[in-house]
Structure formats: C-alpha cells, structure tokens
Design a protein around this motif. Structure first.
Motif, PDB file in Angstrom:
ATOM      1  N   MET A  19       0.954  -1.055  -0.015  1.00  8.83           N
ATOM      2  CA  MET A  19      -0.055   0.016  -0.105  1.00  8.83           C
ATOM      3  C   MET A  19       0.838   1.363  -0.033  1.00  8.83           C
ATOM      4  O   MET A  19       0.542   2.243  -0.611  1.00  8.83           O
ATOM      5  CB  MET A  19      -0.875  -0.195   1.245  1.00  8.83           C
ATOM      6  N   TRP A  20       1.780   1.418   0.826  1.00 10.96           N
ATOM      7  CA  TRP A  20       2.399   2.538   0.994  1.00 10.96           C
ATOM      8  C   TRP A  20       3.412   2.544  -0.308  1.00 10.96           C
ATOM      9  O   TRP A  20       4.073   3.667  -0.676  1.00 10.96           O
ATOM     10  CB  TRP A  20       3.578   2.245   2.265  1.00 10.96           C
ATOM     11  N   LEU A  21       3.924   1.651  -0.871  1.00 18.02           N
ATOM     12  CA  LEU A  21       4.814   1.476  -1.893  1.00 18.02           C
ATOM     13  C   LEU A  21       3.899   2.175  -3.070  1.00 18.02           C
ATOM     14  O   LEU A  21       4.420   3.121  -3.792  1.00 18.02           O
ATOM     15  CB  LEU A  21       5.212   0.008  -2.545  1.00 18.02           C
ATOM     16  N   TYR A  22       2.788   1.775  -3.448  1.00 18.60           N
ATOM     17  CA  TYR A  22       1.874   2.592  -4.267  1.00 18.60           C
ATOM     18  C   TYR A  22       1.712   4.119  -4.112  1.00 18.60           C
ATOM     19  O   TYR A  22       1.800   4.802  -4.880  1.00 18.60           O
ATOM     20  CB  TYR A  22       0.367   1.761  -4.434  1.00 18.60           C
ATOM     21  N   LEU A  23       1.487   4.346  -2.809  1.00 14.93           N
ATOM     22  CA  LEU A  23       1.426   5.682  -2.655  1.00 14.93           C
ATOM     23  C   LEU A  23       2.790   6.627  -2.781  1.00 14.93           C
ATOM     24  O   LEU A  23       2.556   7.720  -3.384  1.00 14.93           O
ATOM     25  CB  LEU A  23       1.136   6.032  -1.160  1.00 14.93           C
ATOM     26  N   ALA A  24       3.763   5.981  -2.514  1.00 17.52           N
ATOM     27  CA  ALA A  24       5.145   6.670  -2.666  1.00 17.52           C
ATOM     28  C   ALA A  24       5.186   6.445  -4.152  1.00 17.52           C
ATOM     29  O   ALA A  24       5.872   7.575  -4.673  1.00 17.52           O
ATOM     30  CB  ALA A  24       6.359   5.864  -2.083  1.00 17.52           C
TER      31      ALA A  24
END
Length: 178
Positions: A1-6
């Motif tokens: 999830m955080w990877l997509y946001l980053a």
C-alpha cells in the motif's frame, strides 16, 4: 500500500518537474517592460531576463541607473527614463514602448519593494518562470514566509485574513487614514 502511495507521489513530482521545465518558444522575439530597474528586484529581473534572451525594455528613474544597467547587459536590453509620479513621463515611456514593440503584446512588471528580503533571486526566479514557462504555476512562493504564512493566509476569507493580519500589524488601516 505504502509503495503505491510513494510511487504516486513520485510520479506527481516527476510530472510537475517535466511541465515546469518546458519553456515558451522564441524567447528572443518576446518583449517585457519592467519599471524600477535602477536597483532591487527590477534591476535583477532585467539582467536575468536579458541573460535568458528576452528583449527587455527597462525603465529607470535616473540616467545613472540606466547607464549602469546598460553596461551590465547585452544590446537586447534598452532603457528609458521614467518617473511614475509624472503623467508626461508615463505618456512618453508608453510611446517609447509602442515604438519598439510595434503591435506585439508586451508584458509589464512593476517595481516591487523589498520587505527585508536579502536574496532577490528567489523572487526574480519566480517572475522569470512565470514569464517563460509553457505551464506557469497559479501561485508562486518565493521564500519560507510565503510558504508558511502568506500562502495559507491567501486561502482564508478576506475578513478572517484581515483579522489575523490586524493581530500582527501596527500599521494604519486605509479607513483610519482618511
């Protein structure tokens, strides 16, 4: 999830960087008229835009300021003596600009006052980008006081902004001066 946001944030910054790097074509054919070129923002902006290749029409208050500016720039920069407090001087400068630009559009930047700002290039870089970018920003923030105070304040309703400014300012309001 955080990877997509980053990845999304990185993509947004990359797109912004790409759009801001695009420059208007044929800068050497563009004119800009700047007042207050004896010193300060006007002087630095005139020199900066001359280096970028624009044809600068610089208005100075004194002949000494005009000569110093001409000595520091290329032949693309032309100067005129202008006292903005005199109607005759404004009319003469207007005619002078029309003679040089013909029927071209001319962008006009008035002299700005320095509010304790030591590095004038922060402001003139914003002006240069606004003049030369294909996609200029809607708002520019030249320094941290603009980012942290002035810009957020500009989004507030006028009555709220006036109240906040009145807490920090000891200046006479225009209605009280009359």
């Amino acid at each position: 999830m955080w990877l997509y946001l980053a990845a999304l944030v990185g993509l947004c910054y990359l797109l912004r960087w790409y759009r801001e790097r695009q420059v208007v074509s044929n800068l050497r054919d563009k004119y800009v008229f700047i007042t207050g070129c004896d010193s300060g923002f006007g002087n630095q902006l005139a020199r900066q835009l001359d280096l970028r290749g624009l044809r600068v029409l610089a208005a100075c208050l004194t002949e000494k300021g005009a000569k110093q500016l001409r000595d520091q720039t290329s032949d693309r920069l032309e100067t005129v003596i202008l006292d903005v407090t005199k109607t005759e001087s404004i009319a003469a400068a207007t005619q002078w600009v029309k003679e040089r630009t013909g029927d071209r559009d001319c962008q006009y930047y008035n002299k700005l006052t320095s509010l304790g700002q030591k590095d004038l290039s922060l402001v003139t870089n914003c002006m240069e980008h606004a003049l030369t970018a294909v996609h200029p920003r809607i708002r520019y923030s030249a320094c941290w006081d603009a980012v942290c105070f002035t810009l957020p304040l500009s989004y507030l309703p006028t009555s709220v902004a006036d109240f906040i400014l009145s807490l920090f300012a000891n200046a006479v309001r225009p209605a009280d001066a009359v």
